[in-house]
Design an enzyme around this catalytic site. Structure first.
Site, mmCIF file in Angstrom:
data_model
loop_
_atom_site.group_PDB
_atom_site.id
_atom_site.type_symbol
_atom_site.label_atom_id
_atom_site.label_comp_id
_atom_site.label_asym_id
_atom_site.label_seq_id
_atom_site.Cartn_x
_atom_site.Cartn_y
_atom_site.Cartn_z
ATOM 1 N N LYS A 108 2.295 4.378 2.688
ATOM 2 C CA LYS A 108 3.228 3.254 2.562
ATOM 3 C C LYS A 108 2.845 2.193 3.571
ATOM 4 O O LYS A 108 2.273 2.501 4.612
ATOM 5 C CB LYS A 108 4.662 3.722 2.851
ATOM 6 C CG LYS A 108 5.725 2.832 2.295
ATOM 7 C CD LYS A 108 5.988 3.180 0.852
ATOM 8 C CE LYS A 108 7.124 2.423 0.241
ATOM 9 N NZ LYS A 108 7.551 3.061 -1.010
HETATM 10 N N1 GLU Z 1 6.885 1.438 -4.230
HETATM 11 C C1 GLU Z 1 7.029 2.344 -5.328
HETATM 12 C C2 GLU Z 1 7.584 3.684 -4.851
HETATM 13 O O1 GLU Z 1 8.226 3.761 -3.850
HETATM 14 C C3 GLU Z 1 5.769 2.466 -6.149
HETATM 15 C C4 GLU Z 1 4.572 3.031 -5.439
HETATM 16 C C5 GLU Z 1 3.300 2.932 -6.260
HETATM 17 O O2 GLU Z 1 3.354 2.561 -7.416
HETATM 18 O O3 GLU Z 1 2.272 3.262 -5.695
HETATM 19 O O4 GLU Z 1 7.450 4.678 -5.509
#
Ligand code: GLU
Length: 418
Positions: A108
């Site tokens: 993240k």
């Molecule tokens: N931000 C989204 C999540 O928390 C998508 C992450 C992604 O598609 O890599 O799952």
């Protein structure tokens, strides 16, 4: 070492993890290793503002675990972003990828900034500089960013362009959630919200003895909230309350979803709509409804309000909206919680499809994307609910146990280097 990440979000993620480890009887060294992120990068990004002055924004990219494949996870732009929160979210991505059986690790990123306070040009300059700063650790086979709160397909396009220009050729699969014209997937924009709606429908059937109605309240009306509302209304649910950051509206006999969907498109505010009573974001959580869907920030359902909830079920479209204390209260009150790692995994799943399409340079029809998404969400719900029944644990515990086990097994089989 945990001091580095200490924050309410990280503490919550670790408590959930430790509870799941107890049930899995995981080896101590695996617990130790999986509790803390594998790799953490902090960057400071100077950005020339439109007025000519320079501001410095702090950003992060945390790779919690890379055992199953390249890191995967969104980039968040929000004033509250800090290292602990990003680490907690990265850990959540590891379990989400594990649960969905995807060949990705959890990661993240984020920048501590209010994106609404920047002009489009400032936003672009910040995004390009942040991408340049995290460039050494990202890559289509290393770590693949995506949108999260405060970011969008345009921001992904700037990230993809910055990375491609540095490498010297076009590399669409460096990010997911980008516009379709530059290699994005059809259906990615809708994926998280549609996935939430499919899970709501599966869960409603599963809990038919305790939930009879189809009245839904949604906190947050960004990408996830809007597509959740649209799909649920298409399949016969009544949206009785919604909110954005400025507040919400409530109408027990239902809100006009088509008109609601126009509001974010026109950059308006939910409370501009006159078809309901004005409520606050806090009120929305405790109004009477069948299904409560937090689809905004984390830790909104806490020990302070969990006993006041008047819904029959909570479906976590946001990441980490329920604290562990609140979880215990809801379990006692017999209010099922469909956990984030399952409920909002549709975005991640279609991100995987997008990455596969980019790597193969072969693009799918929207029908194929949506039907494969639907199949995976449905299988995910069945796996989690069967496992919960078998182990006599909550759905959250079952989902975490399945996700953690996947990662831990892979780690154990690969062994240690050196
Ligand atoms: N931000 C989204 C999540 O928390 C998508 C992450 C992604 O598609 O890599 O799952």
């Amino acid at each position: 070492m945990y001091e580095l990440f200490k924050s309410p979000a990280f503490d919550n993620a670790v408590t959930q993890f430790e509870r799941a480890c107890e049930n899995l009887a995981l080896d101590d060294w695996l617990r130790e290793r999986l509790k803390a992120p594998q790799r953490t990068l902090i960057v400071n990004c100077p950005v020339r503002m439109d007025k000519g002055n320079i501001k410095v924004f702090t950003g992060y990219r945390v790779q919690h675990n890379l055992t199953l494949g390249p890191g995967k996870g969104g980039i968040r732009y929000h004033p509250d972003v800090d290292m602990g929160e990003v680490a907690a979210l990265a850990m959540g991505m590891s379990w989400k990828c594990g649960l969905a059986e995807l060949p990705f690790g959890g990661a993240k990123g984020g920048v501590s900034v209010d994106p609404l306070s920047l002009s489009l040009n400032e936003l672009e300059r910040l995004t390009r500089r942040y991408t340049a700063e995290i460039l050494p650790i990202i890559g289509p086979n290393k770590d693949i960013p995506a949108p999260d709160m405060g970011t969008n397909p345009q921001i992904m396009a700037w990230m993809m362009d910055t990375y491609s220009m540095t490498e010297g050729y076009t590399i669409p699969e460096i990010v997911t959630g980008k516009p379709v014209i530059i290699g994005g997937s059809l259906g990615r924009e809708e994926a998280t919200g549609y996935g939430v709606a499919y899970i709501v429908d599966d869960a409603l059937r599963h809990f038919e003895k305790i939930i009879q109605g189809k009245r839904v309240a949604i906190q947050g009306f960004g990408n996830v909230g809007t597509y959740t509302a649209q799909k649920l209304s298409d399949i016969g649910y009544t949206v009785v309350a919604v909110s954005d950051i400025y507040g919400g509206i409530y109408n027990p006999s239902g809100l006009p979803v088509q008109e609601l969907l126009e509001i974010p498109r026109q950059k308006g505010q939910i409370q501009d709509l006159k078809e309901g009573d004005k409520i606050t974001n806090a009120d929305l959580l405790t109004i009477e409804c069948d299904i409560l869907i937090p689809a905004a920030i984390g830790r909104v359902i806490t020990k302070e309000n969990a006993h006041k909830l008047r819904c029959k079920m909570v479906v976590e479209a946001a990441n980490g909206p329920t604290t562990t204390d609140a979880d215990d209260i809801l379990e006692e009150r017999n209010i099922p919680v469909i956990p984030d790692v399952l409920a909002n995994s549709g975005g991640l799943i279609v991100s995987y499809f997008e990455w596969v399409q980019g790597v193969q340079e072969y693009y799918w029809s929207k029908d194929r994307v949506i039907s494969e998404l639907q199949k995976r969400m449905h299988n995910g719900f069945n796996r989690v609910s069967n496992y919960a029944r078998e182990k006599r644990v909550s759905l959250r515990m079952a989902a975490l146990m399945l996700g953690i086990y996947q990662v831990a097994q892979a780690k154990q089989i690969r062994g240690l280097y050196p």
